[in-house]
Scaffold this active site. Structure first.
Site, PDB file in Angstrom:
ATOM      1  CB  SER A  76      59.933 -39.159  81.747  1.00 10.39           C
ATOM      2  OG  SER A  76      61.022 -38.492  81.172  1.00 10.39           O
ATOM      3  CG  ASN A  77      60.790 -38.906  75.689  1.00  6.32           C
ATOM      4  OD1 ASN A  77      60.001 -39.801  75.407  1.00  6.32           O
ATOM      5  ND2 ASN A  77      60.843 -37.764  75.006  1.00  6.32           N
ATOM      6  CG  ASP A 110      56.862 -34.195  80.296  1.00  7.14           C
ATOM      7  OD1 ASP A 110      57.513 -35.117  79.799  1.00  7.14           O
ATOM      8  OD2 ASP A 110      57.222 -32.999  80.260  1.00  7.14           O
ATOM      9  NE  ARG A 126      63.011 -30.165  76.355  1.00  5.80           N
ATOM     10  CZ  ARG A 126      62.521 -31.306  76.796  1.00  5.80           C
ATOM     11  NH1 ARG A 126      63.308 -32.357  76.965  1.00  5.80           N
ATOM     12  NH2 ARG A 126      61.251 -31.411  77.100  1.00  5.80           N
ATOM     13  CE1 TYR A 150      65.086 -35.141  82.738  1.00  4.01           C
ATOM     14  CE2 TYR A 150      64.045 -36.664  81.211  1.00  4.01           C
ATOM     15  CZ  TYR A 150      64.938 -36.419  82.234  1.00  4.01           C
ATOM     16  OH  TYR A 150      65.672 -37.448  82.759  1.00  4.01           O
TER      17      TYR A 150
HETATM   18  C1  2OP Z   1      59.818 -36.151  78.933  1.00  3.41           C
HETATM   19  O1  2OP Z   1      59.361 -37.184  78.460  1.00  3.41           O
HETATM   20  C2  2OP Z   1      59.094 -35.017  76.842  1.00  3.41           C
HETATM   21  O2  2OP Z   1      61.094 -34.450  77.872  1.00  3.41           O
HETATM   22  C3  2OP Z   1      59.858 -34.909  78.069  1.00  3.41           C
HETATM   23  O3  2OP Z   1      60.201 -36.077  80.100  1.00  3.41           O
END
Ligand code: 2OP
Length: 217
Positions: free
Chosen positions: A115-116, A10, A40, A12
């Site tokens: 990641s998102n 992941d 956040r 963030y």
């Molecule tokens: C990401 O997907 C969940 O923020 C987190 O990087």
């Protein structure tokens, strides 16, 4: 645990410290930590809501919408230039201090980000943190136009690495992301830096560490 043939991280909160935007927030509030926390929280909430609504917009747009809401919710005044400055902080996030050594320790097997983040945001954060040479893949949910924890997002990892999910270690500090990856069959490590309780979502991480340098090899 079964032998690990690759690692999927992941971004963030796991590799990149999203609260490093606190510095940028000092210009408009005496409590930048409160702004950072609400920002956040709303950012994630909007990803889940947009996924359920079937109304995907990329993470840059979601992040900006969450910032605008948070500023209003906290009664803070910010002009367009200040909003732009806060958003730009997302393009130059710091990585957590142990990250370079942690990735170095795992080198030899494919390492990926899943990641998102939008492709542009992820490329910028990877470049600003100097991690580019250590990562073989940077995968964005933008390829499937929905957000974690949708199974179609987690499927991007095995597809890109050519390794089945149960031979990959998915690594996240976000407990709900841990549950999402575990639910689709990854081996999962939870990087629990703050001693948080596990989510009650019916699945648990295979291993819990407090620093990324303690991941199983
Ligand atoms: C990401 O997907 C969940 O923020 C987190 O990087």
């Amino acid at each position: 645990m079964a032998p690990i043939r690759g690692y999927v991280f992941d971004a963030y909160g796991t590799l990149f410290d999203v609260h490093s935007v606190i510095e940028a927030g000092r210009a408009i509030t005496g409590d930048p930590a409160a702004l950072s926390t609400l920002w956040r929280q709303k950012q994630l909430e909007y990803t889940w809501l947009r996924s359920l609504m079937g109304r995907y917009e990329d993470f840059w747009a979601v992040t900006e919408a969450a910032l605008r809401f948070s500023l209003r919710r906290l009664g803070l005044r910010a002009g367009e230039a200040e909003i732009a400055r806060l958003m730009e902080a997302y393009l130059s996030l710091a990585c957590f201090p142990e990250v370079p050594a942690a990735l170095e320790r795992l080198a030899g097997r494919p390492l990926a980000i899943l990641s998102n983040g939008s492709p542009r945001m992820l490329q910028a954060a990877v470049a600003s943190s100097g991690l580019g040479a250590r990562l073989q893949h940077v995968l964005s949910v933008d390829a499937v136009k929905t957000y974690k924890p949708a199974p179609s997002v987690y499927a991007l990892g095995p597809r890109a690495l050519g390794v089945p999910a149960d031979a990959l270690l998915f690594v996240s500090s976000n407990a709900w992301d841990v549950a999402g990856a575990k639910a689709v069959g990854y081996q999962v490590a939870w990087c629990n830096r703050t001693g948080a309780p596990a989510e009650e979502l019916g699945v648990r991480a295979d291993v819990e560490v407090s620093r990324l340098t303690d991941l199983p090899v």
